[in-house]
Design a protein around this motif. Sequence first.
Motif, PDB file in Angstrom:
ATOM      1  N   TYR A  37       0.846  -1.175   0.000  1.00 29.99           N
ATOM      2  CA  TYR A  37       0.000   0.000   0.000  1.00 29.99           C
ATOM      3  C   TYR A  37       0.888   1.233   0.000  1.00 29.99           C
ATOM      4  CZ  TYR A  37      -4.439  -2.375   1.063  1.00 29.99           C
ATOM      5  OH  TYR A  37      -5.574  -3.150   1.021  1.00 29.99           O
ATOM      6  N   GLN A  39       0.853   5.383   1.010  1.00 33.13           N
ATOM      7  CA  GLN A  39       0.130   6.379   1.793  1.00 33.13           C
ATOM      8  C   GLN A  39       0.771   7.748   1.582  1.00 33.13           C
ATOM      9  OE1 GLN A  39       0.175   6.177   6.192  1.00 33.13           O
ATOM     10  NE2 GLN A  39      -2.037   6.553   6.157  1.00 33.13           N
ATOM     11  N   PRO A  41       0.657  12.076   1.760  1.00 34.58           N
ATOM     12  CA  PRO A  41       0.278  12.954   2.881  1.00 34.58           C
ATOM     13  C   PRO A  41      -1.226  13.085   3.100  1.00 34.58           C
ATOM     14  CG  PRO A  41       2.070  13.911   1.647  1.00 34.58           C
ATOM     15  CD  PRO A  41       1.631  12.697   0.871  1.00 34.58           C
ATOM     16  N   SER A  42      -2.029  12.785   2.096  1.00 37.08           N
ATOM     17  CA  SER A  42      -3.492  12.828   2.273  1.00 37.08           C
ATOM     18  C   SER A  42      -3.986  11.761   3.250  1.00 37.08           C
ATOM     19  CB  SER A  42      -4.192  12.630   0.926  1.00 37.08           C
ATOM     20  OG  SER A  42      -3.968  11.310   0.440  1.00 37.08           O
ATOM     21  N   ARG A  43      -3.129  10.824   3.600  1.00 33.22           N
ATOM     22  CA  ARG A  43      -3.387   9.762   4.589  1.00 33.22           C
ATOM     23  C   ARG A  43      -4.142   8.553   4.031  1.00 33.22           C
ATOM     24  NH1 ARG A  43      -5.257  13.797   8.691  1.00 33.22           N
ATOM     25  NH2 ARG A  43      -7.330  12.888   8.426  1.00 33.22           N
ATOM     26  N   GLN A  44      -4.730   8.693   2.860  1.00 36.01           N
ATOM     27  CA  GLN A  44      -5.485   7.554   2.325  1.00 36.01           C
ATOM     28  C   GLN A  44      -4.534   6.449   1.894  1.00 36.01           C
ATOM     29  OE1 GLN A  44      -7.810   8.326  -1.169  1.00 36.01           O
ATOM     30  NE2 GLN A  44      -9.113   6.546  -0.850  1.00 36.01           N
ATOM     31  N   MET A  45      -4.794   5.234   2.335  1.00 36.98           N
ATOM     32  CA  MET A  45      -3.984   4.079   1.933  1.00 36.98           C
ATOM     33  C   MET A  45      -4.455   3.626   0.553  1.00 36.98           C
ATOM     34  SD  MET A  45      -2.014   3.305   4.570  1.00 36.98           S
ATOM     35  CE  MET A  45      -1.677   1.571   4.724  1.00 36.98           C
TER      36      MET A  45
END
Lengths: 112, 114
Positions: A37, A39, A41-45
């Motif tokens: 996966y 990730q 900086p938007s945090r979405q995996m």
Amino acid sequence: AQTVTQSQPEMSVQEAETVTLSCTYDTSESDYYLFWYKQPPSRQMILVIRQEAYKQQNATENRFSVNFQKAAKSFSLKISDSQLGDAAMYFCAYEVGSRLTFGEGTQLTVNP
Amino acid sequence: GAGVSQSPRYKVAKRGQDVALRCDPISGHVSLFWYQQALGQGPEFLTYFQNEAQLDKSGLPSDRFFAERPEGSVSTLKIQRTQQEDSAVYLCASSLGHRGYGYTFGSGTRLTVV
């Protein structure tokens, strides 16, 4: 205990070059799946690539490919022709049952 | 919706306050998962739903953590009497329920307990 180890906290690569991220895991299960996966900086995996443990053939997804060594419990990710947009934290994970176990991640920097 | 939606994106709570974090999964996804990601770490499993049934809650760190999914769609993760060690990003993911295809994750809620 079931664990995932990513031994490279940080990696860097020049744009257009190739980089390999390492991952080893430890499980007593025979039926499992492996994933990488990404990730940002938007945090979405974001799922990059997946591998069934029962398949010997290494998975490939465009510029991303894996080197799966089941006996060694190794699952490395190769990124070819690296692009600036590939910069992110990369996590290796395996799925047993309905649970993902993640490594601690590798921060990839892509230099222009 | 097109993706997994989580709200709020950021939450600051005073120690001892209760918080509720919401997850709206992809329509039709029967499986829903909550993960906790501490700073600089990989996500860790908290709990798993199949439709409205909570099939695995073994990852919840204490009885202050409670999750529900009453109608098999939206899920709420509740943390009672928050403590500083609860500060983390809480990620929600959903899937069609077939193993091995990976999950679709939301962008998470960053909880900071002060």
